[in-house]
Scaffold this motif. Structure first.
Motif, PDB file in Angstrom:
ATOM      1  N   GLY A  82     -64.781  -9.609  -1.084  1.00  0.00           N
ATOM      2  CA  GLY A  82     -64.567  -9.105   0.270  1.00  0.00           C
ATOM      3  C   GLY A  82     -63.112  -8.936   0.627  1.00  0.00           C
ATOM      4  N   VAL A  83     -62.199  -9.227  -0.303  1.00  0.00           N
ATOM      5  CA  VAL A  83     -60.775  -9.164   0.025  1.00  0.00           C
ATOM      6  C   VAL A  83     -60.332  -7.732   0.332  1.00  0.00           C
ATOM      7  CG1 VAL A  83     -59.960  -8.890  -2.349  1.00  0.00           C
ATOM      8  CG2 VAL A  83     -58.480  -9.960  -0.643  1.00  0.00           C
ATOM      9  N   ASP A  84     -60.982  -6.749  -0.296  1.00  0.00           N
ATOM     10  CA  ASP A  84     -60.598  -5.364  -0.023  1.00  0.00           C
ATOM     11  C   ASP A  84     -60.852  -5.005   1.434  1.00  0.00           C
ATOM     12  OD1 ASP A  84     -59.823  -5.035  -2.623  1.00  0.00           O
ATOM     13  OD2 ASP A  84     -61.729  -4.177  -3.290  1.00  0.00           O
ATOM     14  N   ARG A  85     -61.969  -5.501   1.963  1.00  0.00           N
ATOM     15  CA  ARG A  85     -62.272  -5.247   3.369  1.00  0.00           C
ATOM     16  C   ARG A  85     -61.353  -6.047   4.276  1.00  0.00           C
ATOM     17  NH1 ARG A  85     -66.781  -7.332   4.842  1.00  0.00           N
ATOM     18  NH2 ARG A  85     -67.300  -8.401   2.907  1.00  0.00           N
ATOM     19  N   SER A  86     -60.865  -7.190   3.772  1.00  0.00           N
ATOM     20  CA  SER A  86     -59.997  -8.048   4.576  1.00  0.00           C
ATOM     21  C   SER A  86     -58.543  -7.620   4.494  1.00  0.00           C
ATOM     22  CB  SER A  86     -60.129  -9.494   4.110  1.00  0.00           C
ATOM     23  OG  SER A  86     -59.341 -10.352   4.886  1.00  0.00           O
ATOM     24  N   ASN A  87     -58.204  -6.860   3.465  1.00  0.00           N
ATOM     25  CA  ASN A  87     -56.817  -6.475   3.243  1.00  0.00           C
ATOM     26  C   ASN A  87     -56.444  -5.285   4.124  1.00  0.00           C
ATOM     27  OD1 ASN A  87     -54.270  -6.320   2.210  1.00  0.00           O
ATOM     28  ND2 ASN A  87     -54.865  -5.412   0.261  1.00  0.00           N
ATOM     29  N   ILE A  88     -56.564  -5.503   5.411  1.00  0.00           N
ATOM     30  CA  ILE A  88     -56.281  -4.480   6.402  1.00  0.00           C
ATOM     31  C   ILE A  88     -55.410  -5.082   7.491  1.00  0.00           C
ATOM     32  CG2 ILE A  88     -58.389  -3.153   5.994  1.00  0.00           C
ATOM     33  CD1 ILE A  88     -59.644  -4.616   8.360  1.00  0.00           C
ATOM     34  N   SER A  89     -54.856  -4.230   8.315  1.00  0.00           N
ATOM     35  CA  SER A  89     -53.978  -4.726   9.380  1.00  0.00           C
ATOM     36  C   SER A  89     -54.682  -4.721  10.728  1.00  0.00           C
ATOM     37  CB  SER A  89     -52.706  -3.875   9.456  1.00  0.00           C
ATOM     38  OG  SER A  89     -53.041  -2.527   9.687  1.00  0.00           O
ATOM     39  N   GLU A  90     -56.011  -4.536  10.728  1.00  0.00           N
ATOM     40  CA  GLU A  90     -56.765  -4.594  11.971  1.00  0.00           C
ATOM     41  C   GLU A  90     -57.332  -5.993  12.178  1.00  0.00           C
ATOM     42  OE1 GLU A  90     -56.707  -1.982  13.916  1.00  0.00           O
ATOM     43  OE2 GLU A  90     -55.584  -0.877  12.397  1.00  0.00           O
ATOM     44  N   LYS A  91     -57.779  -6.254  13.403  1.00  0.00           N
ATOM     45  CA  LYS A  91     -58.381  -7.543  13.700  1.00  0.00           C
ATOM     46  C   LYS A  91     -59.608  -7.737  12.818  1.00  0.00           C
ATOM     47  CE  LYS A  91     -58.570  -8.111  17.919  1.00  0.00           C
ATOM     48  NZ  LYS A  91     -58.804  -8.173  19.353  1.00  0.00           N
ATOM     49  N   TYR A  92     -59.751  -8.901  12.205  1.00  0.00           N
ATOM     50  CA  TYR A  92     -60.822  -9.083  11.234  1.00  0.00           C
ATOM     51  C   TYR A  92     -61.385 -10.490  11.313  1.00  0.00           C
ATOM     52  CZ  TYR A  92     -63.355  -8.939   6.817  1.00  0.00           C
ATOM     53  OH  TYR A  92     -64.331  -8.967   5.866  1.00  0.00           O
ATOM     54  N   TYR A  93     -62.623 -10.570  11.745  1.00  0.00           N
ATOM     55  CA  TYR A  93     -63.320 -11.857  11.756  1.00  0.00           C
ATOM     56  C   TYR A  93     -64.770 -11.639  11.369  1.00  0.00           C
ATOM     57  CZ  TYR A  93     -59.696 -14.499  14.227  1.00  0.00           C
ATOM     58  OH  TYR A  93     -58.535 -15.137  14.567  1.00  0.00           O
ATOM     59  N   GLU A  94     -65.270 -12.473  10.515  1.00  0.00           N
ATOM     60  CA  GLU A  94     -66.702 -12.547  10.301  1.00  0.00           C
ATOM     61  C   GLU A  94     -67.167 -13.790  11.050  1.00  0.00           C
ATOM     62  OE1 GLU A  94     -67.408 -12.811   6.141  1.00  0.00           O
ATOM     63  OE2 GLU A  94     -67.002 -10.694   5.755  1.00  0.00           O
ATOM     64  N   PRO A  95     -67.908 -13.618  12.161  1.00  0.00           N
ATOM     65  CA  PRO A  95     -68.321 -14.806  12.911  1.00  0.00           C
ATOM     66  C   PRO A  95     -69.250 -15.670  12.065  1.00  0.00           C
ATOM     67  CG  PRO A  95     -69.474 -12.848  13.678  1.00  0.00           C
ATOM     68  CD  PRO A  95     -68.430 -12.369  12.724  1.00  0.00           C
ATOM     69  N   PRO A  96     -69.255 -16.999  12.327  1.00  0.00           N
ATOM     70  CA  PRO A  96     -68.581 -17.690  13.423  1.00  0.00           C
ATOM     71  C   PRO A  96     -67.142 -18.069  13.075  1.00  0.00           C
ATOM     72  CG  PRO A  96     -69.930 -19.236  12.208  1.00  0.00           C
ATOM     73  CD  PRO A  96     -70.176 -17.891  11.581  1.00  0.00           C
ATOM     74  N   LEU A  97     -66.377 -18.431  14.109  1.00  0.00           N
ATOM     75  CA  LEU A  97     -64.984 -18.796  13.910  1.00  0.00           C
ATOM     76  C   LEU A  97     -64.847 -20.173  13.272  1.00  0.00           C
ATOM     77  CD1 LEU A  97     -61.948 -18.249  14.397  1.00  0.00           C
ATOM     78  CD2 LEU A  97     -62.222 -19.328  16.630  1.00  0.00           C
ATOM     79  N   MET A  98     -65.536 -21.169  13.844  1.00  0.00           N
ATOM     80  CA  MET A  98     -65.461 -22.542  13.336  1.00  0.00           C
ATOM     81  C   MET A  98     -66.553 -22.756  12.290  1.00  0.00           C
ATOM     82  SD  MET A  98     -62.975 -23.571  15.258  1.00  0.00           S
ATOM     83  CE  MET A  98     -62.969 -25.210  14.573  1.00  0.00           C
TER      84      MET A  98
END
Length: 504
Positions: A82-98
Motif C-alpha cells: 500500500g505504500v504506492d497509495r500512501s506515497n502522495i502529498s495529499e491527506k491520507y488516513y485509513e480509519p481508524p486513527l487509534m
C-alpha cells in the motif's frame, strides 16, 4: 533530548527512520522494509522474548507512521504493501486513527484482584471473612482468589492488614474516560471506535507501547520535496518542548531547515475565537437565550458531547477552533499554501479530516513526530540561528494550552469589553471529569455557565504528542502568557471571526 520512557524512545526512532527514508531514499520500499532491523540490529532482544517479536512490532509501527493500517494477523503482507497509495502529498488516513498493535499487547489483566507474595497467612484471615462469595481459600499456606467466583468488589483488598492483595486494571482501559477499551477473544485490548474520541490517553499510558495512532510525516515530506508551499501553524504548547534554548526564533529557523516556507502562531487563531466566544456568551448565555455554552477548541471534548450527550451538542460553540481559524487566515493571504498544524494532540488529526466544517488544514503532526523529523535531518532547535519572529498573539490566546486557560481568556475579554456582565465559569479536564460536568449541565445545574472541557488532564500541555512532562510545560506556557505584550485581543477581532466563518 531526555525522553519520558523507552516506549517514546522506540516511537521516536521509528518516526526518525521513516522521515529519513522519505527525505533521502531512492528505493523507499526496500529501505522501509529494513527499518525493523535498524530498531533491533542484532540477535539479542532488548525488550521482548525474541528479536522476531520486536521486529514484528517495529514493522507495524512503520506502517502506522506512514498512515497505513496494521497488517492482518493471518495473511502474508509486506510492510510496504500500500505504500504506492500512501506515497502522495495529499491527506491520507485509513480509519481508524487509534489502533492496538496485536503483537505488542501483553494481554494485561483486566479488573482482577490477586494475592501477592506479601501474604503472611495470618490467623485473622480477614480476606476470607470479608468475601461475600466465598472466593478466597488457603492454598499452599497462602490466600488464593478463585477468579471464577470473584465479583471484583474489592472487600478483600480493603480488609487485608498487610496490603497483600493487589488490584490489576488494564492501564489503557483505566485511562480511557469514555470506556472505549475492552478485552478481545484473545485477551488483548480492543478499542470500540464508536465510543473512542481519539484523545490518545490509552496510548500514553500503555507500558508496552501497544497502542499507537497514525502519522502523516511521510506524506508531509513528499509535499515538501515536491516543492509545495508548506507553512507551519504551531500550537502555543510547543514552547519548551524542544529545550529551554529553543526560542520561537530558533524554532522558526529549525522548521525552515526542514523545508517549511513560513511559520505562524496558532495562538492568533485562539485570539479570534476568544473574543468571538466572549461576544457569544454575553449576547446569548448571559441574556438567558441559551442555557450555557461549551467551548469547542478540544476535539476530544467536542466529540464526547456529540457521541454521549447528543441532546447537548447544539451548545458546543460554533466558533472556529484556533487551528481552523489560523489555517483559514493563512489561506486568505496565501491561497496556494498547504497548512501543517503542529501540536500536542492526536484528536486534531480527526478534526482536520472532518467534512461538516472544512478545516483548511492539510496535515497534522505532533511534537513527537516533529522531533523525529528533526532527528532525521540532524537538526537541534536549541542550536539554530535566532530569526526574527512577528509577534501576533496575545497572552489570552497563548493561555489556551493549559486547562482553564480557554475559559479564563474568554472571561478576561468579557470583563474588559463588556464590563458589568456576570461571568460564570466551570472547566473540566480529563474525559471522566468532562462526563461529570456534562451530566450536571444536562440536569440543569449549570445554567448560565461558560463550560470548558479538555480531554487531557492538564489541557493541551498534557497531550499525547508532547515531549516534556505536563507540569514543566505548564510552567513555561504560563511564563509566556505573562510576558506577552498584550493580555487580550482587540474587540474588533469579532469581524475577522465572521469573515473566517464565511469561508466554509
Amino acid at each position: 533530548m531526555k525522553t519520558q520512557s523507552v516506549v517514546t524512545d522506540l516511537r521516536r526512532q521509528v518516526f526518525k527512520e521513516v522521515a529519513k527514508v522519505a527525505y533521502e531514499s531512492e528505493n523507499p520500499s526496500d529501505d522501509l522494509e529494513g527499518i525493523p532491523f535498524l530498531i533491533t540490529p542484532d540477535e539479542i532482544p532488548r525488550y521482548r522474548e525474541s528479536i522476531y517479536r520486536e521486529r514484528q512490532i517495529a514493522s507495524e509501527r512503520v506502517r502506522l507512521a506512514m498512515g497505513l493500517s496494521l497488517r492482518p494477523e493471518n495473511k502474508p503482507v509486506h510492510i510496504t504493501s500500500g505504500v504506492d497509495r500512501s506515497n502522495i502529498s495529499e491527506k491520507y488516513y485509513e480509519p481508524p486513527l487509534m489502533q492496538v498493535i496485536p503483537s505488542a499487547c501483553d494481554k494485561c489483566p483486566d479488573n482482577e484482584f490477586y494475592v501477592s507474595d506479601q501474604c503472611r497467612n495470618c490467623v485473622a484471615h480477614s480476606c476470607i471473612k470479608s468475601c461475600p462469595r466465598g472466593a478466597i481459600s488457603i492454598v499452599n499456606g497462602k490466600s488464593f482468589i478463585d477468579q471464577t467466583k470473584c465479583i471484583k468488589c474489592g472487600k478483600c483488598k480493603s480488609a487485608c492488614p498487610y496490603g497483600a492483595i493487589a488490584h490489576h486494571v488494564r492501564p489503557c482501559a483505566s485511562a480511557c474516560g469514555v470506556k472505549a477499551i475492552s478485552t478481545d477473544e484473545y485477551g488483548r485490548a480492543h478499542i470500540d471506535n464508536e465510543k473512542c474520541v481519539a484523545c490518545g490517553q490509552c496510548m500514553s499510558v500503555c507500558p508496552f507501547g501497544a497502542i499507537a495512532d497514525k502519522s502523516q510525516i511521510y506524506q508531509l515530506i513528499q509535499a515538501i520535496k515536491k516543492g509545495d508551499e508548506i507553512v507551519a501553524a504551531v500550537a502555543p504548547a510547543i514552547i519548551g518542548q524542544f529545550g529551554a534554548k529553543a526560542t520561537p526564533g530558533r524554532m522558526k529557523s529549525a522548521l525552515l531547515a526542514l523545508g517549511f516556507k513560513d511559520v505562524y502562531e496558532v495562538a492568533v487563531g485562539a485570539d479570534v475565537g476568544c473574543i468571538a466566544e466572549a461576544h457569544h456568551y454575553v449576547n446569548d448565555v448571559a441574556t438567558g437565550n441559551l442555557p450555557f455554552l461549551f467551548t469547542s477548541c478540544c476535539p476530544a471534548w467536542a466529540v464526547l458531547v456529540k457521541k454521549q450527550f447528543p441532546d447537548l451538542a447544539s451548545q458546543v460553540s460554533r466558533e472556529l477552533t484556533p487551528m481552523v481559524a489560523t489555517a483559514r487566515s493563512i489561506k486568505i493571504n496565501r491561497p496556494n499554501a498547504r497548512v501543517v498544524f503542529i501540536g500536542p494532540c492526536a484528536a486534531k488529526k480527526l478534526e482536520a479530516s472532518r467534512r461538516t466544517v472544512r478545516s483548511h488544514v492539510d496535515f497534522v503532526i505532533t511534537f513527537e513526530e516533529l522531533a523525529g523529523m528533526f532527528e532525521a535531518k540532524n537538526i537541534n532547535p536549541e542550536e539554530m540561528e535566532e530569526l526574527p519572529v512577528k509577534i501576533g498573539a496575545t497572552g489570552a490566546g497563548r493561555g489556551y494550552a493549559c486547562s482553564g486557560g480557554v475559559a479564563g481568556a474568554i472571561e478576561n475579554c468579557i470583563n474588559e469589553y463588556y464590563p458589568g456582565t456576570e461571568v460564570k465559569i466551570r472547566h473540566a479536564e480529563g474525559l471522566s471529569d468532562c462526563k461529570k460536568i456534562l451530566t450536571l449541565a444536562k440536569a440543569g445545574k449549570l445554567n448560565g455557565y461558560m463550560i470548558e472541557g479538555m480531554g487531557c488532564p492538564g489541557g493541551c500541555v498534557a497531550g499525547v504528542g508532547t515531549i516534556i512532562p505536563p507540569e514543566s510545560a505548564k510552567t513555561v506556557v504560563e511564563k509566556l502568557v505573562q510576558s506577552s505584550e498584550k493580555a487580550i485581543p482587540p474587540k474588533e477581532m469579532e469581524n475577522l471571526a465572521e469573515k473566517l466563518s464565511d469561508m466554509n
